[in-house]
Design a protein around this motif. Structure first.
Motif, mmCIF file in Angstrom:
data_model
loop_
_atom_site.group_PDB
_atom_site.id
_atom_site.type_symbol
_atom_site.label_atom_id
_atom_site.label_comp_id
_atom_site.label_asym_id
_atom_site.label_seq_id
_atom_site.Cartn_x
_atom_site.Cartn_y
_atom_site.Cartn_z
ATOM 1 N N GLU A 67 -39.535 22.396 -42.235
ATOM 2 C CA GLU A 67 -38.289 22.812 -42.874
ATOM 3 C C GLU A 67 -37.098 21.925 -42.462
ATOM 4 O O GLU A 67 -36.416 21.367 -43.290
ATOM 5 C CB GLU A 67 -38.019 24.287 -42.511
ATOM 6 C CG GLU A 67 -36.730 24.855 -43.065
ATOM 7 C CD GLU A 67 -36.652 24.808 -44.593
ATOM 8 O OE1 GLU A 67 -37.672 25.079 -45.249
ATOM 9 O OE2 GLU A 67 -35.570 24.481 -45.122
ATOM 10 N N GLY A 68 -36.873 21.796 -41.162
ATOM 11 C CA GLY A 68 -35.601 21.201 -40.714
ATOM 12 C C GLY A 68 -35.691 19.734 -40.341
ATOM 13 O O GLY A 68 -36.679 19.060 -40.617
ATOM 14 N N ILE A 69 -34.600 19.253 -39.709
ATOM 15 C CA ILE A 69 -34.550 17.868 -39.222
ATOM 16 C C ILE A 69 -34.869 17.916 -37.736
ATOM 17 O O ILE A 69 -34.275 18.703 -36.998
ATOM 18 C CB ILE A 69 -33.141 17.277 -39.459
ATOM 19 C CG1 ILE A 69 -32.835 17.272 -40.959
ATOM 20 C CG2 ILE A 69 -33.008 15.880 -38.844
ATOM 21 C CD1 ILE A 69 -31.444 16.812 -41.341
ATOM 22 N N LEU A 70 -35.808 17.085 -37.301
ATOM 23 C CA LEU A 70 -36.219 17.097 -35.896
ATOM 24 C C LEU A 70 -35.589 15.904 -35.194
ATOM 25 O O LEU A 70 -35.939 14.755 -35.469
ATOM 26 C CB LEU A 70 -37.754 16.996 -35.839
ATOM 27 C CG LEU A 70 -38.402 16.971 -34.467
ATOM 28 C CD1 LEU A 70 -38.277 18.335 -33.791
ATOM 29 C CD2 LEU A 70 -39.882 16.592 -34.606
ATOM 30 N N GLU A 71 -34.629 16.189 -34.292
ATOM 31 C CA GLU A 71 -34.000 15.065 -33.573
ATOM 32 C C GLU A 71 -34.902 14.669 -32.416
ATOM 33 O O GLU A 71 -35.306 15.513 -31.619
ATOM 34 C CB GLU A 71 -32.607 15.450 -33.071
ATOM 35 C CG GLU A 71 -31.888 14.221 -32.573
ATOM 36 C CD GLU A 71 -30.411 14.431 -32.298
ATOM 37 O OE1 GLU A 71 -30.010 14.156 -31.161
ATOM 38 O OE2 GLU A 71 -29.692 14.862 -33.215
ATOM 39 N N ILE A 72 -35.239 13.370 -32.322
ATOM 40 C CA ILE A 72 -36.157 12.963 -31.253
ATOM 41 C C ILE A 72 -35.520 12.000 -30.243
ATOM 42 O O ILE A 72 -35.909 11.984 -29.091
ATOM 43 C CB ILE A 72 -37.485 12.383 -31.797
ATOM 44 C CG1 ILE A 72 -37.261 11.214 -32.765
ATOM 45 C CG2 ILE A 72 -38.329 13.448 -32.463
ATOM 46 C CD1 ILE A 72 -38.545 10.483 -33.137
ATOM 47 N N ASN A 73 -34.567 11.176 -30.664
ATOM 48 C CA ASN A 73 -33.901 10.262 -29.721
ATOM 49 C C ASN A 73 -32.406 10.226 -30.036
ATOM 50 O O ASN A 73 -31.999 9.654 -31.044
ATOM 51 C CB ASN A 73 -34.476 8.845 -29.852
ATOM 52 C CG ASN A 73 -35.912 8.765 -29.392
ATOM 53 O OD1 ASN A 73 -36.223 9.037 -28.241
ATOM 54 N ND2 ASN A 73 -36.805 8.408 -30.300
ATOM 55 N N LYS A 74 -31.622 10.792 -29.152
ATOM 56 C CA LYS A 74 -30.161 10.920 -29.365
ATOM 57 C C LYS A 74 -29.513 9.599 -29.742
ATOM 58 O O LYS A 74 -28.625 9.537 -30.586
ATOM 59 C CB LYS A 74 -29.524 11.442 -28.081
ATOM 60 C CG LYS A 74 -28.989 12.840 -28.208
ATOM 61 C CD LYS A 74 -27.995 13.161 -27.098
ATOM 62 C CE LYS A 74 -27.238 14.416 -27.448
ATOM 63 N NZ LYS A 74 -28.065 15.604 -27.528
ATOM 64 N N ASN A 75 -29.934 8.511 -29.086
ATOM 65 C CA ASN A 75 -29.283 7.213 -29.320
ATOM 66 C C ASN A 75 -29.978 6.375 -30.391
ATOM 67 O O ASN A 75 -29.668 5.206 -30.561
ATOM 68 C CB ASN A 75 -29.209 6.419 -28.015
ATOM 69 C CG ASN A 75 -28.423 7.186 -26.971
ATOM 70 O OD1 ASN A 75 -27.410 7.821 -27.302
ATOM 71 N ND2 ASN A 75 -28.903 7.188 -25.728
ATOM 72 N N GLY A 76 -30.914 6.992 -31.087
ATOM 73 C CA GLY A 76 -31.628 6.255 -32.137
ATOM 74 C C GLY A 76 -30.720 5.936 -33.322
ATOM 75 O O GLY A 76 -29.630 6.489 -33.464
ATOM 76 N N LYS A 77 -31.204 5.027 -34.187
ATOM 77 C CA LYS A 77 -30.386 4.543 -35.297
ATOM 78 C C LYS A 77 -30.894 5.059 -36.643
ATOM 79 O O LYS A 77 -30.119 5.262 -37.572
ATOM 80 C CB LYS A 77 -30.508 3.013 -35.245
ATOM 81 C CG LYS A 77 -29.627 2.246 -36.167
ATOM 82 C CD LYS A 77 -29.741 0.759 -35.793
ATOM 83 C CE LYS A 77 -29.057 -0.121 -36.797
ATOM 84 N NZ LYS A 77 -29.324 -1.538 -36.567
ATOM 85 N N TYR A 78 -32.205 5.244 -36.760
ATOM 86 C CA TYR A 78 -32.794 5.531 -38.069
ATOM 87 C C TYR A 78 -33.371 6.947 -38.147
ATOM 88 O O TYR A 78 -33.904 7.464 -37.158
ATOM 89 C CB TYR A 78 -33.946 4.560 -38.357
ATOM 90 C CG TYR A 78 -33.534 3.115 -38.332
ATOM 91 C CD1 TYR A 78 -32.730 2.592 -39.344
ATOM 92 C CD2 TYR A 78 -33.941 2.271 -37.293
ATOM 93 C CE1 TYR A 78 -32.347 1.258 -39.330
ATOM 94 C CE2 TYR A 78 -33.563 0.934 -37.270
ATOM 95 C CZ TYR A 78 -32.766 0.439 -38.286
ATOM 96 O OH TYR A 78 -32.379 -0.873 -38.266
ATOM 97 N N THR A 79 -33.286 7.523 -39.343
ATOM 98 C CA THR A 79 -33.995 8.782 -39.611
ATOM 99 C C THR A 79 -35.149 8.454 -40.555
ATOM 100 O O THR A 79 -34.941 7.796 -41.582
ATOM 101 C CB THR A 79 -33.056 9.813 -40.267
ATOM 102 O OG1 THR A 79 -32.008 10.091 -39.346
ATOM 103 C CG2 THR A 79 -33.797 11.112 -40.595
ATOM 104 N N ILE A 80 -36.336 8.904 -40.199
ATOM 105 C CA ILE A 80 -37.502 8.644 -41.049
ATOM 106 C C ILE A 80 -37.886 9.931 -41.782
ATOM 107 O O ILE A 80 -38.151 10.960 -41.153
ATOM 108 C CB ILE A 80 -38.680 8.108 -40.222
ATOM 109 C CG1 ILE A 80 -38.213 6.832 -39.515
ATOM 110 C CG2 ILE A 80 -39.902 7.848 -41.115
ATOM 111 C CD1 ILE A 80 -39.269 6.062 -38.825
ATOM 112 N N CYS A 81 -37.834 9.863 -43.112
ATOM 113 C CA CYS A 81 -38.245 10.995 -43.947
ATOM 114 C C CYS A 81 -39.624 10.650 -44.480
ATOM 115 O O CYS A 81 -39.798 9.583 -45.083
ATOM 116 C CB CYS A 81 -37.274 11.186 -45.110
ATOM 117 S SG CYS A 81 -35.614 11.549 -44.551
ATOM 118 N N TYR A 82 -40.587 11.519 -44.262
ATOM 119 C CA TYR A 82 -41.964 11.133 -44.591
ATOM 120 C C TYR A 82 -42.773 12.272 -45.181
ATOM 121 O O TYR A 82 -42.521 13.450 -44.923
ATOM 122 C CB TYR A 82 -42.677 10.582 -43.343
ATOM 123 C CG TYR A 82 -42.863 11.599 -42.240
ATOM 124 C CD1 TYR A 82 -41.842 11.861 -41.337
ATOM 125 C CD2 TYR A 82 -44.064 12.295 -42.097
ATOM 126 C CE1 TYR A 82 -42.005 12.805 -40.329
ATOM 127 C CE2 TYR A 82 -44.244 13.223 -41.087
ATOM 128 C CZ TYR A 82 -43.198 13.473 -40.211
ATOM 129 O OH TYR A 82 -43.363 14.404 -39.216
#
Ligand code: AHM
Ligand code: MG
Length: 283
Positions: A67-82
């Motif tokens: 359902e939601g958005i899973l944050e995995i690395n606070k300082n990351g740059k990209y969001t991967i939608c898959y």
């Protein structure tokens, strides 16, 4: 970005192994679109999530299976939608299935897509990768290696027609348009898996893949962030076009919710221009 593409190669080998060895039954759970999940959907989603957990430039993951958005690395740059395993209901009849990835920088909308990739699990494992520069790159796995086959380009006009959705629920203008393509000699190529269906059109020079709005699903079936927008980049970079039923480029869509769907049309220049005329869209 190369780290992300390398991670996708690792994912491809693991999901392929799961398809070949795991139980093909249902899992007794539903995804956020209310569809029953197969054990393979859940397993593939887990494989993707675990693989990207290790990649520090990835900030968040959005899955068709969650359902939601899973944050995995606070300082990351990209969001991967898959979509971890698109067309998974075809696995038990041994047809090709796929995984689709959209790599976004910033808010989740078409114009923020910076790259996309998809994997086809068929007789061989294949990978296609697109960025905003140059043609999509086509790879084929040999053992654990992915060999570059070459760049992919669409011709100005193709020969294949892949018409999605339940025909009984098509509008009369859509039906007339599809019938007209067949009357012009287009050949039906439709498996019911968007990854192999769109892949075939890309590699065989062109044609049309459509999944229109229908009377039962006015906004179509295919999801913007995980399925439609990533393939739109592939088609545009290959020299083709990808639009919705109002003639808007799919790469300009702004979903309100991560799981929003849209009517969608992908093809070579000729078929998309013909579609615009049939739908009464101004050029
Ligand atoms: P899925 O993500 O649940 O597998 O659904 C997507 C698939 C596409 O691959 C395909 O184009 C479409 O569903 C076909 O759907 P239908 O047979 O319901 O028209
Ligand atoms: Mg899907």
């Amino acid at each position: 970005m190369q780290t992300i593409f390398n991670t996708i190669k690792t994912i491809a080998l693991k999901i392929d192994h799961a398809i070949k060895t795991e139980d093909l039954g249902y899992s007794n759970t539903e995804n956020s679109s209310g569809e029953e999940q197969l054990k393979l959907d859940v397993k593939s989603d887990y494989i993707v999530e675990q693989a990207f957990m290790e990649v520090s430039i990835v900030k968040a993951l959005v899955s068709e299976e969650k359902e939601g958005i899973l944050e995995i690395n606070k300082n990351g740059k990209y969001t991967i939608c898959y979509d971890p395993l698109d067309g998974s209901s075809l696995a038990d009849v041994n047809l090709s299935v796929g995984s689709i990835f959209g790599i976004y920088e910033g808010g989740l909308k078409g114009e923020n897509l910076v790259a996309s990739a998809y994997i086809v699990y068929g007789p061989r494992i294949e990978l296609m990768v697109a960025t905003k520069k140059g043609k999509p790159l086509h790879y084929r796995a040999q053992g654990e290696e992915f060999n570059l086959i070459g760049e992919v380009s669409l011709d100005q006009k193709g020969k294949l027609n892949a018409p999605g959705g339940t025909q009984q629920n098509w509008s009369s203008s859509h039906k007339n348009f599809i019938d007209d393509l067949f009357a012009k000699g287009y050949r039906l190529r439709y498996s019911g898996g968007m990854v192999p269906d769109l892949h075939q059109i890309l590699l065989k020079g062109g044609g049309l893949f459509s999944y229109p709005g229908t009377s039962d699903k006015p906004e179509g079936k295919l999801r913007q962030l995980f399925e439609v927008i990533p393939f739109a980049l592939m088609y545009e970079q290959a020299g083709g076009k990808a639009i919705n039923s109002n003639g808007v480029r799919l790469l300009e869509l702004i979903p309100e919710h991560p799981h929003d769907t849209t009517p969608c049309f992908f093809g070579s220049d000729y078929e998309i221009e013909a579609l615009k005329k049939a739908y009464g869209v101004k050029a």
